[in-house]
Design a protein around this motif. Sequence first.
Motif, PDB file in Angstrom:
ATOM      1  N   ARG A 293      41.263 -14.007  27.816  1.00  0.00           N
ATOM      2  CA  ARG A 293      42.305 -14.481  26.914  1.00  0.00           C
ATOM      3  C   ARG A 293      43.446 -15.126  27.685  1.00  0.00           C
ATOM      4  O   ARG A 293      43.649 -14.848  28.862  1.00  0.00           O
ATOM      5  CB  ARG A 293      42.794 -13.324  26.060  1.00  0.00           C
ATOM      6  N   LEU A 294      44.177 -15.994  27.012  1.00  0.00           N
ATOM      7  CA  LEU A 294      45.310 -16.685  27.620  1.00  0.00           C
ATOM      8  C   LEU A 294      46.566 -15.830  27.479  1.00  0.00           C
ATOM      9  O   LEU A 294      46.814 -15.251  26.419  1.00  0.00           O
ATOM     10  CB  LEU A 294      45.530 -18.039  26.953  1.00  0.00           C
ATOM     11  N   VAL A 295      47.346 -15.766  28.545  1.00  0.00           N
ATOM     12  CA  VAL A 295      48.605 -15.021  28.536  1.00  0.00           C
ATOM     13  C   VAL A 295      49.717 -16.023  28.226  1.00  0.00           C
ATOM     14  O   VAL A 295      49.847 -17.046  28.905  1.00  0.00           O
ATOM     15  CB  VAL A 295      48.856 -14.335  29.895  1.00  0.00           C
ATOM     16  N   VAL A 296      50.484 -15.732  27.197  1.00  0.00           N
ATOM     17  CA  VAL A 296      51.512 -16.654  26.713  1.00  0.00           C
ATOM     18  C   VAL A 296      52.851 -15.926  26.653  1.00  0.00           C
ATOM     19  O   VAL A 296      52.925 -14.805  26.124  1.00  0.00           O
ATOM     20  CB  VAL A 296      51.134 -17.185  25.309  1.00  0.00           C
ATOM     21  N   LEU A 297      53.895 -16.550  27.175  1.00  0.00           N
ATOM     22  CA  LEU A 297      55.239 -15.968  27.050  1.00  0.00           C
ATOM     23  C   LEU A 297      55.673 -15.986  25.595  1.00  0.00           C
ATOM     24  O   LEU A 297      55.522 -16.987  24.899  1.00  0.00           O
ATOM     25  CB  LEU A 297      56.254 -16.783  27.860  1.00  0.00           C
ATOM     26  N   THR A 298      56.231 -14.877  25.150  1.00  0.00           N
ATOM     27  CA  THR A 298      56.834 -14.828  23.817  1.00  0.00           C
ATOM     28  C   THR A 298      58.282 -15.300  23.935  1.00  0.00           C
ATOM     29  O   THR A 298      58.778 -15.545  25.051  1.00  0.00           O
ATOM     30  CB  THR A 298      56.812 -13.386  23.270  1.00  0.00           C
ATOM     31  N   ALA A 299      58.972 -15.383  22.823  1.00  0.00           N
ATOM     32  CA  ALA A 299      60.397 -15.739  22.864  1.00  0.00           C
ATOM     33  C   ALA A 299      61.154 -14.719  23.712  1.00  0.00           C
ATOM     34  O   ALA A 299      62.021 -15.082  24.523  1.00  0.00           O
ATOM     35  CB  ALA A 299      60.968 -15.815  21.453  1.00  0.00           C
ATOM     36  N   ALA A 300      60.804 -13.448  23.572  1.00  0.00           N
ATOM     37  CA  ALA A 300      61.454 -12.406  24.379  1.00  0.00           C
ATOM     38  C   ALA A 300      61.117 -12.580  25.855  1.00  0.00           C
ATOM     39  O   ALA A 300      61.957 -12.332  26.727  1.00  0.00           O
ATOM     40  CB  ALA A 300      61.028 -11.020  23.896  1.00  0.00           C
ATOM     41  N   GLY A 301      59.903 -13.007  26.155  1.00  0.00           N
ATOM     42  CA  GLY A 301      59.500 -13.256  27.543  1.00  0.00           C
ATOM     43  C   GLY A 301      60.268 -14.414  28.147  1.00  0.00           C
ATOM     44  O   GLY A 301      60.708 -14.349  29.305  1.00  0.00           O
ATOM     45  N   HIS A 302      60.443 -15.475  27.355  1.00  0.00           N
ATOM     46  CA  HIS A 302      61.252 -16.614  27.831  1.00  0.00           C
ATOM     47  C   HIS A 302      62.691 -16.165  28.094  1.00  0.00           C
ATOM     48  O   HIS A 302      63.288 -16.550  29.104  1.00  0.00           O
ATOM     49  CB  HIS A 302      61.232 -17.757  26.811  1.00  0.00           C
ATOM     50  N   ALA A 303      63.233 -15.339  27.197  1.00  0.00           N
ATOM     51  CA  ALA A 303      64.603 -14.854  27.370  1.00  0.00           C
ATOM     52  C   ALA A 303      64.717 -13.975  28.614  1.00  0.00           C
ATOM     53  O   ALA A 303      65.687 -14.092  29.378  1.00  0.00           O
ATOM     54  CB  ALA A 303      65.045 -14.085  26.125  1.00  0.00           C
ATOM     55  N   ALA A 304      63.713 -13.119  28.848  1.00  0.00           N
ATOM     56  CA  ALA A 304      63.732 -12.256  30.030  1.00  0.00           C
ATOM     57  C   ALA A 304      63.639 -13.089  31.304  1.00  0.00           C
ATOM     58  O   ALA A 304      64.350 -12.816  32.283  1.00  0.00           O
ATOM     59  CB  ALA A 304      62.579 -11.251  29.966  1.00  0.00           C
ATOM     60  N   LEU A 305      62.784 -14.093  31.306  1.00  0.00           N
ATOM     61  CA  LEU A 305      62.666 -14.971  32.476  1.00  0.00           C
ATOM     62  C   LEU A 305      63.978 -15.708  32.709  1.00  0.00           C
ATOM     63  O   LEU A 305      64.454 -15.800  33.851  1.00  0.00           O
ATOM     64  CB  LEU A 305      61.510 -15.957  32.304  1.00  0.00           C
TER      65      LEU A 305
ATOM     66  N   LEU B 277      56.793  -9.084  25.768  1.00  0.00           N
ATOM     67  CA  LEU B 277      57.233 -10.223  26.581  1.00  0.00           C
ATOM     68  C   LEU B 277      56.144 -11.288  26.730  1.00  0.00           C
ATOM     69  O   LEU B 277      56.448 -12.441  27.029  1.00  0.00           O
ATOM     70  CB  LEU B 277      57.699  -9.738  27.958  1.00  0.00           C
ATOM     71  N   VAL B 278      54.896 -10.885  26.527  1.00  0.00           N
ATOM     72  CA  VAL B 278      53.781 -11.840  26.517  1.00  0.00           C
ATOM     73  C   VAL B 278      52.854 -11.474  25.367  1.00  0.00           C
ATOM     74  O   VAL B 278      52.856 -10.339  24.887  1.00  0.00           O
ATOM     75  CB  VAL B 278      52.974 -11.854  27.850  1.00  0.00           C
ATOM     76  N   SER B 279      52.078 -12.447  24.961  1.00  0.00           N
ATOM     77  CA  SER B 279      51.011 -12.181  23.992  1.00  0.00           C
ATOM     78  C   SER B 279      49.709 -12.696  24.592  1.00  0.00           C
ATOM     79  O   SER B 279      49.721 -13.546  25.496  1.00  0.00           O
ATOM     80  CB  SER B 279      51.305 -12.873  22.656  1.00  0.00           C
ATOM     81  N   LEU B 280      48.611 -12.157  24.116  1.00  0.00           N
ATOM     82  CA  LEU B 280      47.294 -12.574  24.581  1.00  0.00           C
ATOM     83  C   LEU B 280      46.639 -13.341  23.449  1.00  0.00           C
ATOM     84  O   LEU B 280      46.507 -12.831  22.330  1.00  0.00           O
ATOM     85  CB  LEU B 280      46.461 -11.359  24.991  1.00  0.00           C
ATOM     86  N   GLU B 281      46.252 -14.570  23.744  1.00  0.00           N
ATOM     87  CA  GLU B 281      45.713 -15.445  22.709  1.00  0.00           C
ATOM     88  C   GLU B 281      44.306 -15.903  23.046  1.00  0.00           C
ATOM     89  O   GLU B 281      43.876 -15.841  24.203  1.00  0.00           O
ATOM     90  CB  GLU B 281      46.644 -16.646  22.533  1.00  0.00           C
ATOM     91  N   HIS B 282      43.620 -16.374  22.034  1.00  0.00           N
ATOM     92  CA  HIS B 282      42.255 -16.875  22.178  1.00  0.00           C
ATOM     93  C   HIS B 282      42.204 -18.002  23.208  1.00  0.00           C
ATOM     94  O   HIS B 282      43.070 -18.869  23.225  1.00  0.00           O
ATOM     95  CB  HIS B 282      41.748 -17.384  20.818  1.00  0.00           C
ATOM     96  N   ASN B 283      41.196 -17.970  24.047  1.00  0.00           N
ATOM     97  CA  ASN B 283      40.986 -19.012  25.060  1.00  0.00           C
ATOM     98  C   ASN B 283      39.781 -19.831  24.631  1.00  0.00           C
ATOM     99  O   ASN B 283      38.652 -19.324  24.619  1.00  0.00           O
ATOM    100  CB  ASN B 283      40.734 -18.355  26.421  1.00  0.00           C
ATOM    101  N   PRO B 284      39.974 -21.106  24.275  1.00  0.00           N
ATOM    102  CA  PRO B 284      38.840 -21.917  23.822  1.00  0.00           C
ATOM    103  C   PRO B 284      37.805 -22.199  24.925  1.00  0.00           C
ATOM    104  O   PRO B 284      36.692 -22.593  24.632  1.00  0.00           O
ATOM    105  CB  PRO B 284      39.503 -23.223  23.351  1.00  0.00           C
ATOM    106  N   HIS B 285      38.183 -21.949  26.192  1.00  0.00           N
ATOM    107  CA  HIS B 285      37.281 -22.229  27.313  1.00  0.00           C
ATOM    108  C   HIS B 285      36.524 -21.003  27.800  1.00  0.00           C
ATOM    109  O   HIS B 285      35.612 -21.120  28.610  1.00  0.00           O
ATOM    110  CB  HIS B 285      38.062 -22.832  28.480  1.00  0.00           C
ATOM    111  N   HIS B 286      36.926 -19.831  27.333  1.00  0.00           N
ATOM    112  CA  HIS B 286      36.274 -18.603  27.801  1.00  0.00           C
ATOM    113  C   HIS B 286      36.467 -17.525  26.752  1.00  0.00           C
ATOM    114  O   HIS B 286      37.600 -17.202  26.391  1.00  0.00           O
ATOM    115  CB  HIS B 286      36.887 -18.159  29.136  1.00  0.00           C
TER     116      HIS B 286
END
Length: 165
Positions: A96-108, A83-92
């Motif tokens: 890592r940045l938590v990002v909703l996946t397509a499945a996460g958007h659908a669940a929300l 439901l989420v993925s963890l992506e590179h954070n250019p500031h730290h």
Amino acid sequence: MGGPPEPASVRDLVLAVFETNGRLVGAGNELVRPLGLTAAWWQVLGALGYSPTPLPVAHIARNMGLTRQAVQRVVDLLADRGLVSLEHNPHHRRARLVVLTAAGHAALHAAEAAVVPLDGAILERIGAERLAVAVAVLREMTSVIDQTFEAAATSAPPPPSEEAQ
């Protein structure tokens, strides 16, 4: 005994918020259980879904008034379920940045659809104007709490160093 009623106190408001929070969590769990979610998962999905940018766990926790550890546990579970993925954070480098996946958007979206009848009943009973006042009061209360604890933290003496002990 027979005098005018006491005006509402801050404690009355706090107790009402605690009671309402308990009811919201319970109702949230009931509404999203058929979707395979919990209210805590929905809360994190919503924090991400309503944010204009991806957020690290610490920012989600701060925004929601929760501990970083509690949010991290939920994020880990959401990531395991895709439901989420963890992506590179250019500031730290490590946060890592938590990002909703397509499945996460659908669940929300499904969770938000499940709460529409309750939202409608609350709006009908309370009215848009009173809801706006309630939101403003709660945000101001949050601001006072934050400012009070920030001021206390900046005025507190530093803890003793290990060398001084």
